[in-house]
Design an enzyme around this catalytic site. Structure first.
Site: not given
Ligand code: UGA
Length: 302
Positions: A155
């Site tokens: 991604y």
């Molecule tokens: C998010 C967005 O999903 C992307 O589209 C975007 O491009 C990206 O931010 C970005 O900043 O560039 P992410 O940081 O993975 O990606 O966002 P979240 O899904 O809110 O996750 C935040 C954190 O929580 C991550 O460390 C993930 O591992 C954790 N998480 C997420 C969990 O521990 N459990 C879950 O069920 C979901």
């Protein structure tokens, strides 16, 4: 570019950021028209996106076009458009492995290239939704726009490729593009696969909350209204070809997020630690000096 009397196109208008930007634009009576485009990709259910669109559809200055950038008649669509907020994408850091990568190359890279080609003739201004995921597993924080991007998810690779295309179309053809590297945006209408949405829903419904890894990973979580502010500022004042970090300014671990959620609910949460997710970076933290200096970005929600 002034938004006053402007006709703007928002791609991905039914999504989290696209609908939030459209809503803010329509709240400004000086904006002439908002054209919202969305293909309703099936990454999450259409009914959520229809709910995002409902308040927009009620406004006479909003025109909705259901189409995919991959085959839409873009020259016709861009006709009178002054500026494009390009939010359409196949989202999801953790889902981009395997056969589904083709969707990411199509919807994130190829679709952006088609849009940029269509913007060439009229040099239409484009604000592109890039991502903090382009940085990858960097040891240096805060992350600065000039750091070497080393994405760790397919991604992130696709978002970086499209960002490079934006810069190329500015350098070679004078298309004024501005890329915003969003840092994990949260708030009303957040996508259902994202952490805050999943955590809060599970907590309310009394289901277990799954943490990927030990929960000590940190994010520079950004409230949606600050990301919307950044988009408007980038459209009005962004330097053509520029890339700006857009972060909320506070670096918080997933464990801290859940502690706050537990406090707000006043009861312990049922937390399960799962395996770390492939493609997840450990830490993000934005150096927003450039966005502050050049477009006056100042996050208002900690
Ligand atoms: C998010 C967005 O999903 C992307 O589209 C975007 O491009 C990206 O931010 C970005 O900043 O560039 P992410 O940081 O993975 O990606 O966002 P979240 O899904 O809110 O996750 C935040 C954190 O929580 C991550 O460390 C993930 O591992 C954790 N998480 C997420 C969990 O521990 N459990 C879950 O069920 C979901």
């Amino acid at each position: 570019m002034q938004l006053e009397h402007a006709i703007v196109l928002v791609t991905g208008a039914a999504g989290f950021l696209g609908s939030s930007i459209s809503e803010r634009l329509l709240a400004d009576p000086s904006v002439e028209e908002v054209v919202g485009l969305d293909a309703f990709l099936d990454y999450y259910p259409r009914d959520r996106k229809e709910a995002n669109l409902a308040p927009l559809r009620a406004d006479r200055r909003f025109r909705f076009v259901e189409a995919n950038l991959l085959d839409a008649d873009l020259p016709a669509l861009l006709g009178a458009v002054d500026g494009v907020f390009h939010q359409a994408a196949q989202a999801g850091v953790r889902a981009s492995w395997g056969a589904s990568f083709a969707i990411y190359t199509d919807c994130n890279i190829l679709a952006t290239q088609r849009l940029l080609e269509a913007c060439r003739a009229a040099r239409t201004r484009v604000v592109y939704a890039s991502s903090s995921s382009i940085y990858g597993e960097t040891r240096k924080i805060p992350m600065h726009e000039d750091d070497l991007p080393q994405p760790v998810s397919p991604y992130g690779v696709s978002k970086l490729a499209a960002e490079h295309l934006c810069v190329l179309y500015t350098k070679n053809f004078g298309v004024p593009t501005v890329s915003l590297r969003y840092f994990t945006v949260y708030g009303p209408r957040q996508r259902p696969d994202m952490a805050f949405h999943k955590f809060i829903r599970a907590a309310i419904e009394g289901r277990p909350i799954e943490i990927y890894g030990d929960g000590e990973q940190t994010r520079d979580f950004t409230f949606v209204s600050d990301a919307v502010d950044a988009n408007l500022a980038a459209m009005e004042r962004g330097r053509p070809g520029a890339v700006y970090n857009i972060g909320g300014g506070s670096r918080v671990s997933v464990n801290e997020v859940l502690a706050t959620l537990g406090e707000l609910l006043g009861r312990p949460l049922d937390i399960r630690n799962m395996a770390r997710a492939q493609g997840d970076v450990t830490h993000t933290y934005a150096d927003t000096t450039r966005a502050r200096g050049e477009i006056g970005f100042a996050p208002r929600v900690a």
